[in-house]
Design a protein around this motif. Structure first.
Motif: not given
Lengths: 166, 418
Positions: B51-64, B91-103
């Motif tokens: 239903r919910e993620v365990f901690d929204r400050e500790r999760v991110a998606f990246v579109i890269d 948080r979702l890092y959208d297009i143009g933010e960069g590669v997940c492993h840099q972000l």
């Protein structure tokens, strides 16, 4: 779980890009569509050759490379019953257990392309019916058997509400 | 009994003292998914009854990986990710933010002693910051999103002791290619690679990220290093958070130890179609090149772009070469603009594409044609990796790629670097 089918043989270090190319996997969640492209860069006709129940038989380090779970899913949706290899790359191996694709570590030098195989996962035996030899199988770790028996990690979570591996 | 770095991190995150081959459920500090893997994770999350993620400050998606979207199929999956992240409030890092492993390192949320899982095999990159970070599949990711935990078999450790300092024009990329060629693509399967020694201390944090990034190419679960002043200085730009650096004990047990003297290492190239098919650049010098790529989670950072610009500045790339540059993140892109690096690259003939994975995974941004040779700073040269199974990919350092783009053929960069 007992399976019967023919062996489709591949070499060492079959990576997940060969199992399902990135150019397809980013586009869709339709696993039947991905299954039509499984192993395409190694054998363009593979999806036509494979009959339900058949096995992928490979050398060492099968599934190396990316973490894409589309790789075991595409194999599963191509109606391959199990993958037999000398060894597996670790992310792929976990993904197989989590998604319910049986993976078996054994000496695949004793299997040739086209051999008729019978695999009994519970009994831990592979019979090469063509050659009349039995292959010993390296057993899965207990935690993986538990997750497989529950029907994969999603089913494990539904059943236990989280991890319950002790 | 003494512990390795990974044994210590898994102990602190599971509340018990653990050693290699123990099986544990551990607490996870951060969870990341990208656009090739998150859509399946969302499906698994729902299948698990999440239903919910365990901690929204500790999760991110990246579109890269395919950013911006090259077709409607990808667009639909990106939309699914955006809607899920918005609904769950992370948080979702959208297009143009960069590669997940840099972000993720730039986010300041990951550092020494952290435990991170990411649905991308190169998540091992943050080992450069003394974090145990590892790649997982979509279902493991979904389990983590719900529970904040994952089960692990504690890996055995493989210690690489690297003596000496790299010669001029020889970089972290050459070193890691050499090590992979030496131990082979499954030489460290299911192990934690621990890099140590004078050569590691001398590397920048960016160079260390290149080393950690490619640990997976020898089958390793992690590529770890100790933290030092360089690590803390790098992190200080992004966070004032305090971390818990982890060093191995003097009597820690290693399954394998290999020692190398790197002081006479030459520039290295991985030939098609295997990352462990490595040779000194001289053995392939003169091979014609049609496309050159500088970027990716392996070598798209400021230092990498600077090395390439120093070779390309004031020169023009060969008329039959396309040079594609993808900065690893928006921050790297902006820094590179301020330094005049982007200007030098573009004036030399480079096409700069959106910060992200660039053409590395074969979805867009430069799919090679049949029979073409590509030289790239990426981490994989598998047949078909860049979208065409009839192309040939060579892997090398940014310096070797830049020098090769100038010559139109694979070229030893040492003649360009003083």
């Amino acid at each position: 779980m007992k399976f019967h089918g023919k062996a489709h043989k591949f070499g060492d270090d079959v990576n997940t890009d060969y199992i399902i190319s990135g150019k397809y996997k980013f586009k869709t969640l339709d696993m039947n569509e991905l299954a039509r492209h499984v192993m395409e860069d190694l054998d363009p006709d593979f999806h036509r050759k494979v009959a339900p129940g058949d096995f992928i038989v490979a050398g060492s380090n099968f599934g190396c490379g990316s973490s894409r779970e589309q790789a075991p899913l595409a194999i599963k949706y191509a109606n391959v019953s199990a993958v037999l290899a000398k060894s597996f790359a670790r992310i792929f191996y976990r993904n197989c257990i989590n998604t319910g694709l049986p993976v078996v570590e054994c000496n695949t030098d004793l299997i040739e392309a086209g051999d008729d195989l019978e695999v009994d996962l519970a009994g831990g035996v592979i019979k090469n019916l063509t050659r009349g030899v039995d292959l010993p199988v390296k057993p899965l770790p207990g935690v993986m058997i538990k997750i497989l028996n529950d029907g994969g990690l999603a089913a494990h979570f539904r059943k236990h509400g989280g991890f319950n591996i002790d | 009994m003494g512990q390795t770095i990974i044994e210590k991190i898994l102990s602190s995150h599971s509340g018990q003292k653990v050693y290699a081959n123990d099986i544990v459920v551990a607490r996870v500090d951060f969870i990341m998914g990208q656009d090739g893997t998150s859509p399946l994770a969302i499906r698994a999350f729902e299948d698990m009854g999440g239903r919910e993620v365990f901690d929204r400050e500790r999760v991110a998606f990246v579109i890269d990986h395919s950013a911006p979207s090259p077709n409607e199929g990808v667009s639909a999956l990106h939309k699914l990710m955006r809607e899920f992240a918005r609904a769950k409030g992370f948080r979702l890092y959208d297009i143009g933010e960069g590669v997940c492993h840099q972000l993720i390192p730039e986010s300041g949320l990951v550092g020494p002693g952290s435990l991170v899982i990411g649905a991308d095999s190169h998540t091992c990159t943050y080992g450069a910051l003394n974090a145990f970070s590892t790649g997982v599949g979509s279902t493991d990711l979904a389990g983590g999103l719900i529970s904040g935990q994952m089960w692990f078999k504690v890996p055995e450790s493989f210690r690489f002791v690297l003596h000496g300092v790299l010669p001029p024009a020889v970089y972290a990329k050459d070193l890691i290619l050499y090590l992979i060629g030496n131990v082979t693509a499954d030489g460290a399967t299911y192990m934690s690679a621990e890099y140590t020694g004078e050569a590691v201390k001398a590397l920048s944090v960016e160079g260390r990220m290149t080393m950690a990034n490619m640990a997976i190419e020898m089958g390793a679960k992690a590529g770890l290093m100790e933290a030092d002043e360089k690590t803390f200085r790098w992190l200080a730009r992004y966070t004032d958070r305090r971390f818990n650096p982890v060093s191995p004990d003097g009597d820690a047990v290693y399954s394998r130890v290999k020692e190398y003297d790197v002081s006479r290492l030459e520039p290295q190239v991985a030939r098609p179609h295997r990352v462990d098919n490595v040779c000194p650049v001289g053995e392939v010098a003169g091979t014609p090149i049609h496309q050159a790529v500088i970027g990716t989670c392996t070598n798209g950072r400021l230092e990498d772009l600077r090395i390439a610009a120093d070779i390309l500045r004031g020169r023009k790339i060969h008329s039959e070469v396309r040079l594609i540059v993808a900065p690893a993140s928006k921050t790297v892109f902006l820094d590179a603009m301020r330094e005049g690096i982007i200007q030098a690259l573009v004036e030399a003939g480079a096409a700069v594409v959106t910060p992200g994975c660039g053409p590395c995974v074969g979805t867009h941004n430069g799919v090679p044609s049949d029979g073409e040779n590509v030289i790239s700073t990426a981490n994989r040269n598998f047949k078909g990796r860049m979208g065409n199974s009839k192309a040939f990919i060579y892997l090398a350092s940014p310096a070797t790629v830049a020098a090769s783009a100038l010559a139109g053929a694979i070229t030893d960069p040492r003649e360009f670097v003083k």
